[in-house]
Design a protein around this motif. Sequence first.
Motif, PDB file in Angstrom:
ATOM      1  N   LYS A 208       0.862  -1.179   0.000  1.00 45.41           N
ATOM      2  CA  LYS A 208       0.000   0.000   0.000  1.00 45.41           C
ATOM      3  C   LYS A 208       0.905   1.238   0.000  1.00 45.41           C
ATOM      4  O   LYS A 208       2.127   1.125   0.117  1.00 45.41           O
ATOM      5  N   ALA A 209       0.320   2.381  -0.096  1.00 44.76           N
ATOM      6  CA  ALA A 209       1.111   3.607  -0.122  1.00 44.76           C
ATOM      7  C   ALA A 209       1.774   3.889   1.221  1.00 44.76           C
ATOM      8  O   ALA A 209       2.776   4.605   1.278  1.00 44.76           O
ATOM      9  N   ASP A 210       1.227   3.307   2.303  1.00 42.22           N
ATOM     10  CA  ASP A 210       1.791   3.564   3.624  1.00 42.22           C
ATOM     11  C   ASP A 210       2.528   2.369   4.203  1.00 42.22           C
ATOM     12  O   ASP A 210       2.830   2.327   5.388  1.00 42.22           O
ATOM     13  N   GLY A 211       2.831   1.376   3.364  1.00 43.79           N
ATOM     14  CA  GLY A 211       3.638   0.262   3.838  1.00 43.79           C
ATOM     15  C   GLY A 211       3.165  -1.086   3.336  1.00 43.79           C
ATOM     16  O   GLY A 211       2.234  -1.183   2.531  1.00 43.79           O
ATOM     17  N   ILE A 212       3.831  -2.125   3.834  1.00 47.69           N
ATOM     18  CA  ILE A 212       3.506  -3.498   3.456  1.00 47.69           C
ATOM     19  C   ILE A 212       2.497  -4.061   4.450  1.00 47.69           C
ATOM     20  O   ILE A 212       2.665  -3.927   5.669  1.00 47.69           O
ATOM     21  N   VAL A 213       1.461  -4.688   3.926  1.00 48.97           N
ATOM     22  CA  VAL A 213       0.404  -5.246   4.767  1.00 48.97           C
ATOM     23  C   VAL A 213       0.146  -6.692   4.351  1.00 48.97           C
ATOM     24  O   VAL A 213       0.720  -7.183   3.380  1.00 48.97           O
ATOM     25  N   SER A 214      -0.717  -7.365   5.057  1.00 39.69           N
ATOM     26  CA  SER A 214      -1.068  -8.735   4.684  1.00 39.69           C
ATOM     27  C   SER A 214      -1.902  -8.726   3.402  1.00 39.69           C
ATOM     28  O   SER A 214      -2.532  -7.721   3.049  1.00 39.69           O
ATOM     29  N   LEU A 215      -1.895  -9.854   2.722  1.00 45.24           N
ATOM     30  CA  LEU A 215      -2.730  -9.990   1.526  1.00 45.24           C
ATOM     31  C   LEU A 215      -4.184  -9.700   1.841  1.00 45.24           C
ATOM     32  O   LEU A 215      -4.873  -9.000   1.089  1.00 45.24           O
ATOM     33  N   GLU A 216      -4.660 -10.233   2.955  1.00 43.65           N
ATOM     34  CA  GLU A 216      -6.070 -10.071   3.306  1.00 43.65           C
ATOM     35  C   GLU A 216      -6.412  -8.597   3.508  1.00 43.65           C
ATOM     36  O   GLU A 216      -7.464  -8.121   3.060  1.00 43.65           O
TER      37      GLU A 216
ATOM     38  N   ARG B  66      -4.859  -5.976   2.233  1.00 46.82           N
ATOM     39  CA  ARG B  66      -4.784  -5.279   0.948  1.00 46.82           C
ATOM     40  C   ARG B  66      -5.994  -5.602   0.071  1.00 46.82           C
ATOM     41  O   ARG B  66      -6.590  -4.717  -0.535  1.00 46.82           O
ATOM     42  N   MET B  67      -6.363  -6.881   0.011  1.00 44.88           N
ATOM     43  CA  MET B  67      -7.482  -7.269  -0.839  1.00 44.88           C
ATOM     44  C   MET B  67      -8.799  -6.725  -0.297  1.00 44.88           C
ATOM     45  O   MET B  67      -9.673  -6.322  -1.077  1.00 44.88           O
ATOM     46  N   ASN B  68      -8.945  -6.690   1.015  1.00 40.43           N
ATOM     47  CA  ASN B  68     -10.155  -6.108   1.597  1.00 40.43           C
ATOM     48  C   ASN B  68     -10.220  -4.604   1.354  1.00 40.43           C
ATOM     49  O   ASN B  68     -11.302  -4.040   1.172  1.00 40.43           O
ATOM     50  N   ASP B  69      -9.055  -3.959   1.340  1.00 42.18           N
ATOM     51  CA  ASP B  69      -9.009  -2.533   1.022  1.00 42.18           C
ATOM     52  C   ASP B  69      -9.504  -2.283  -0.398  1.00 42.18           C
ATOM     53  O   ASP B  69     -10.306  -1.369  -0.647  1.00 42.18           O
ATOM     54  N   VAL B  70      -9.024  -3.100  -1.330  1.00 41.62           N
ATOM     55  CA  VAL B  70      -9.471  -2.983  -2.728  1.00 41.62           C
ATOM     56  C   VAL B  70     -10.974  -3.251  -2.814  1.00 41.62           C
ATOM     57  O   VAL B  70     -11.722  -2.536  -3.492  1.00 41.62           O
ATOM     58  N   LYS B  71     -11.422  -4.272  -2.100  1.00 42.74           N
ATOM     59  CA  LYS B  71     -12.846  -4.630  -2.121  1.00 42.74           C
ATOM     60  C   LYS B  71     -13.715  -3.493  -1.583  1.00 42.74           C
ATOM     61  O   LYS B  71     -14.795  -3.202  -2.125  1.00 42.74           O
TER      62      LYS B  71
ATOM     63  N   LYS C 134     -11.541 -16.064  -7.275  1.00 44.27           N
ATOM     64  CA  LYS C 134     -10.428 -16.746  -7.952  1.00 44.27           C
ATOM     65  C   LYS C 134      -9.148 -15.912  -7.890  1.00 44.27           C
ATOM     66  O   LYS C 134      -8.045 -16.451  -7.732  1.00 44.27           O
ATOM     67  N   LYS C 135      -9.284 -14.602  -8.013  1.00 41.58           N
ATOM     68  CA  LYS C 135      -8.123 -13.725  -7.926  1.00 41.58           C
ATOM     69  C   LYS C 135      -7.569 -13.720  -6.496  1.00 41.58           C
ATOM     70  O   LYS C 135      -6.346 -13.737  -6.279  1.00 41.58           O
ATOM     71  N   TRP C 136      -8.472 -13.698  -5.544  1.00 41.15           N
ATOM     72  CA  TRP C 136      -8.087 -13.778  -4.120  1.00 41.15           C
ATOM     73  C   TRP C 136      -7.304 -15.065  -3.865  1.00 41.15           C
ATOM     74  O   TRP C 136      -6.215 -15.047  -3.279  1.00 41.15           O
ATOM     75  N   ASP C 137      -7.869 -16.191  -4.313  1.00 41.50           N
ATOM     76  CA  ASP C 137      -7.221 -17.492  -4.102  1.00 41.50           C
ATOM     77  C   ASP C 137      -5.864 -17.564  -4.795  1.00 41.50           C
ATOM     78  O   ASP C 137      -4.925 -18.177  -4.272  1.00 41.50           O
ATOM     79  N   ARG C 138      -5.754 -16.948  -5.948  1.00 40.53           N
ATOM     80  CA  ARG C 138      -4.479 -16.963  -6.668  1.00 40.53           C
ATOM     81  C   ARG C 138      -3.409 -16.193  -5.893  1.00 40.53           C
ATOM     82  O   ARG C 138      -2.246 -16.612  -5.845  1.00 40.53           O
ATOM     83  N   ASN C 139      -3.773 -15.104  -5.262  1.00 43.02           N
ATOM     84  CA  ASN C 139      -2.807 -14.367  -4.459  1.00 43.02           C
ATOM     85  C   ASN C 139      -2.318 -15.208  -3.278  1.00 43.02           C
ATOM     86  O   ASN C 139      -1.132 -15.167  -2.921  1.00 43.02           O
TER      87      ASN C 139
END
Length: 363
Positions: free
Chosen positions: A311-319, A321-326, A335-340
């Motif tokens: 993210k712009a303010d640092g490294i975070v967990s996949l979950e 980051r993906m929840n932020d996008v969601k 499927k994209k979530w599972d691929r990550n």
Amino acid sequence: MKTLFKMDMKNYADSDTRIRRPSARAVIRVADGRLALVYSRKHQYYKFPGGGIRDDEDHAEALAREVREETGLRIRRDSIREYGSVLRLQKSGRQEDTVFEQENFYYTCSAETAAGRQNLNAYEKESGFELQYVHAREAAAMNKACKVQDDFDLVMIARDTATLEIVSGLTPEPSVSMAEFLLKTAVKTNPGPWEQHSRYAAESAGRIAERCPGLDPERAYIYGLLHDIGRKFGISGLAHVYDGYHYLMELGYANAARIALTHSFNLKDIRDYIGKFDINESEQEEIRAFLAEIEYNDYDFLIQLCDAIAKADGIVSLEERMNDVKSRYGYYPQKKWDRNIWLKKYFEEKMQEELYQVVGAGV
């Protein structure tokens, strides 16, 4: 004289200083097929002998002078034949916001020794170069091993007594300084949090690559810096992928261009993209065709993963980051979530370490 390779500089900001530096290079072949090359002791790479063309010189004069200064060889003027030119960018290490547009003009020619061995030693001491007769493929491989970047002298190689070809497989790569320069100038055009996102992705990619056999940490870092470079052209959705790919292709950086495109499609499907489809149908079809033709490699996978944790303010967990996008777009394909999640496990197995410990995620 035909142009063998050209980088299109049209997309550089008008405020960036550009200085044209022409040079003449000699392709001197000996009977067994080897070429007269010079080895830089300081920078540890091979190149064709030759150098800068002065304002009051024609190309033949510059060629003869530079070759003699570097090697002690005397060019036979009646043997000089045009071969081609290479126009490339070189970031100045001393002058800020300056790029050299270096055009190397290549000439096949014959030469004879202009001095005895004792004097040749003096030439080498003065010039900093050592004259060697080497098969160009060997020298190109050595240069690649030394991580010499942005050097196209040895992408030209002897194939037979009459022709030269561009070496297949030696795709030009931007240096770290060039990648930093490209990102900096892009952010001048379109400032935003995407810069820090790119930097966090780059740092993570470098750290992961250090622990993965077969991956170059510097190359991974560069790809991370440039993966979102299409945002140079403004606030956009899918257009930043398309624009970034073509921008880097115009600069000759095909591998970095590939990453600028593939980082958004971890399932190799344009429908993966989360955001606005702001390019036309023919441009979308171009992306579909590209994805259909390639096989992903570990650099594709790596930047996809790092893009998904930065993210712009640092490294975070996949979950996170993906929840932020969601939360911003209203959806995130399963499927994209599972691929990550698969990408995370893939690199953890390669590293034999836990991902978030390696990248220093705040989880």
